[in-house]
Write a protein that holds these residues in place. Sequence first.
Motif, PDB file in Angstrom:
ATOM      1  N   PRO A  75      -8.036   5.509  25.631  1.00 52.13           N
ATOM      2  CA  PRO A  75      -7.783   4.517  24.581  1.00 52.13           C
ATOM      3  C   PRO A  75      -7.330   5.175  23.288  1.00 52.13           C
ATOM      4  O   PRO A  75      -7.610   6.342  23.020  1.00 52.13           O
ATOM      5  CB  PRO A  75      -9.143   3.848  24.402  1.00 52.13           C
ATOM      6  N   ASP A 131      -3.503   1.646  30.170  1.00 58.20           N
ATOM      7  CA  ASP A 131      -3.591   0.238  29.765  1.00 58.20           C
ATOM      8  C   ASP A 131      -3.064   0.099  28.337  1.00 58.20           C
ATOM      9  O   ASP A 131      -3.829  -0.065  27.380  1.00 58.20           O
ATOM     10  CB  ASP A 131      -5.036  -0.230  29.867  1.00 58.20           C
ATOM     11  N   TYR A 132      -1.735   0.175  28.209  1.00 56.97           N
ATOM     12  CA  TYR A 132      -1.131   0.059  26.882  1.00 56.97           C
ATOM     13  C   TYR A 132      -1.138  -1.405  26.424  1.00 56.97           C
ATOM     14  O   TYR A 132      -1.216  -2.332  27.233  1.00 56.97           O
ATOM     15  CB  TYR A 132       0.302   0.600  26.886  1.00 56.97           C
ATOM     16  N   ILE A 133      -1.035  -1.608  25.107  1.00 59.66           N
ATOM     17  CA  ILE A 133      -0.958  -2.947  24.536  1.00 59.66           C
ATOM     18  C   ILE A 133       0.478  -3.215  24.122  1.00 59.66           C
ATOM     19  O   ILE A 133       1.080  -2.427  23.398  1.00 59.66           O
ATOM     20  CB  ILE A 133      -1.897  -3.104  23.337  1.00 59.66           C
ATOM     21  N   ASN A 175     -13.301  -1.974  19.110  1.00 57.39           N
ATOM     22  CA  ASN A 175     -14.408  -2.308  20.005  1.00 57.39           C
ATOM     23  C   ASN A 175     -15.753  -2.208  19.293  1.00 57.39           C
ATOM     24  O   ASN A 175     -16.714  -2.884  19.657  1.00 57.39           O
ATOM     25  CB  ASN A 175     -14.400  -1.380  21.225  1.00 57.39           C
ATOM     26  N   GLN A 208      -8.248   1.119  18.933  1.00 57.88           N
ATOM     27  CA  GLN A 208      -8.973   0.274  19.880  1.00 57.88           C
ATOM     28  C   GLN A 208     -10.431   0.701  20.012  1.00 57.88           C
ATOM     29  O   GLN A 208     -11.314  -0.139  20.207  1.00 57.88           O
ATOM     30  CB  GLN A 208      -8.282   0.304  21.240  1.00 57.88           C
ATOM     31  N   ARG A 233      -9.608  -9.193  17.795  1.00 57.64           N
ATOM     32  CA  ARG A 233     -10.234  -7.867  17.785  1.00 57.64           C
ATOM     33  C   ARG A 233      -9.323  -6.857  17.100  1.00 57.64           C
ATOM     34  O   ARG A 233      -9.778  -5.949  16.405  1.00 57.64           O
ATOM     35  CB  ARG A 233     -10.537  -7.435  19.223  1.00 57.64           C
ATOM     36  N   SER A 234      -8.020  -7.024  17.287  1.00 51.22           N
ATOM     37  CA  SER A 234      -7.036  -6.190  16.602  1.00 51.22           C
ATOM     38  C   SER A 234      -5.691  -6.888  16.677  1.00 51.22           C
ATOM     39  O   SER A 234      -5.480  -7.775  17.508  1.00 51.22           O
ATOM     40  CB  SER A 234      -6.939  -4.794  17.242  1.00 51.22           C
ATOM     41  N   TYR A 271      -3.332   1.832  23.110  1.00 47.16           N
ATOM     42  CA  TYR A 271      -3.908   1.743  24.447  1.00 47.16           C
ATOM     43  C   TYR A 271      -5.334   1.197  24.397  1.00 47.16           C
ATOM     44  O   TYR A 271      -6.155   1.653  23.594  1.00 47.16           O
ATOM     45  CB  TYR A 271      -3.976   3.131  25.095  1.00 47.16           C
ATOM     46  N   LYS A 272      -5.628   0.245  25.300  1.00 48.18           N
ATOM     47  CA  LYS A 272      -7.011  -0.190  25.491  1.00 48.18           C
ATOM     48  C   LYS A 272      -7.798   0.841  26.290  1.00 48.18           C
ATOM     49  O   LYS A 272      -8.997   1.015  26.108  1.00 48.18           O
ATOM     50  CB  LYS A 272      -7.055  -1.526  26.236  1.00 48.18           C
ATOM     51  N   THR A 315      -4.324   8.809  21.066  1.00 52.05           N
ATOM     52  CA  THR A 315      -5.291   8.859  22.170  1.00 52.05           C
ATOM     53  C   THR A 315      -5.900  10.241  22.373  1.00 52.05           C
ATOM     54  O   THR A 315      -7.006  10.343  22.914  1.00 52.05           O
ATOM     55  CB  THR A 315      -4.629   8.448  23.498  1.00 52.05           C
ATOM     56  N   GLU A 363      -1.479  -5.948  16.816  1.00 52.27           N
ATOM     57  CA  GLU A 363      -0.511  -4.879  17.045  1.00 52.27           C
ATOM     58  C   GLU A 363       0.892  -5.392  16.749  1.00 52.27           C
ATOM     59  O   GLU A 363       1.368  -6.292  17.436  1.00 52.27           O
ATOM     60  CB  GLU A 363      -0.581  -4.367  18.489  1.00 52.27           C
TER      61      GLU A 363
END
Length: 440
Positions: A127, A169-171, A135, A131, A144-145, A164-165, A104, A147
């Motif tokens: 992000p 906002d982690y995924i 996008n 990500q 879209r991805s 992170y998005k 990030t 993980e």
Amino acid sequence: MKKINRRALLRNIVTTTSSLPFLYHLPSLGAQEAPKKRLITTYSPNGTTPSEYFPSGSENNFQFKRILKPLEAFKAEMMVFKGVNIVRRGRGGEHPLGTGQLWTASELLPKVAGEEGEGDVGWASGPSIDQVVANHIGGNTAYRSLEYAIAAGATSEVRTRVIYKGSSDYIEPEQNPFAAFERLYGANSPFAGDADAQRTVRASSVLDKVIGDFNYAKRYLSAQDAVLLEAHTEYVRDIEKRLQVVAPQACDIPMLGQRIDPQVFANMPQVFQLFSDLLASAFACGQTQVGSLQWTRSGGQGYPFINVNAHHNSAHEPYGTPGSEHCIVVNTWFNEQLAYLLKALKNMPDPSGEGSLLDHTLVVSGNELGEGNNHSHNNIPFVMAGNLDGHFKMGRYLDYSRQGNKGYSHSRLLVSIQQAFGIQKNSFGNFNEGPLPNLT
């Protein structure tokens, strides 16, 4: 070959949506697409041992030492970096700050009351590079991805999550390869869901209907596309067979009959390879163009299959001790897994018919620390691999450690990556310094 109505053909032959993405992208079914660029980030924890990691020699004539030796076959398709540093911004100890900022380049937020965390820090404030790229290029894919993570832990906090998005906002990564397989190849089929009544159905192949679609479609395919189709079918069939391995402890998610438990560390080598193959397969059938592989988590882990019981502790041992040797063993093993991923991509033909997946993919490997022994954020062991349509000049060892303040911020590497995917910005995260020099 006769000109065919692509949409009508696909509508008539497809019995399950799992077969659609791959067939949709075959040139002889009407697709006229250039090869797609793809990105994978991989993460491994706790730093490295510089004396056994960084190559000897010059930019164009260098030799791998012990830790990178498993990647020898891909030397011409790689760049190894020295002097690319995670520059401290804001709060956080070495492990949390490095993990949160790795992809990030954004400082960590303060921890919210009641939130899991390390000390006073919460999540990253921006992000991650994957990500940002997703996008930009992932709008026309089913996912879209993707993980994936191996033994990242059930507790979500900054040392255990790297994607992170956006700010805070982690995924949450998928840590179960059986669930990942079902998501890719079992959607809208009798294999979806967890009802007990479906367990008998699950014992049969999730590909049965897909194979029927593929066989019917062959009459409309060119010889080249038929080869691609056969290779993809066999690849996914092999993954499916390996998912049905009998192991001492069964996973608690009732999928695909008997299976290994991905939470048992002794099964980690099989889980690593399954996730690598699943990601390569998802690329081949056009389901995504962006993926991430997280190999365990920052802090303590054990690797009983290579006789290392405490990776984190060994990373802090003085050099030359038995504990320090364990750290070298672990990092060498991580690069064996990276080599497996690169081989999976190189062995899979690209759906465009032009070369392999690796020819159009960029794989970037990173760590939250440089030197595990002293928690340094200098000289992060970054590696880039893959040809990405020739965008980067590969086959080189770039040492920036004598530039500026002992090198460059790793944000420059992230800027270089986003520019390679068509995002023409000179900033990333909290930094506005442009790309790394001498990459293209």
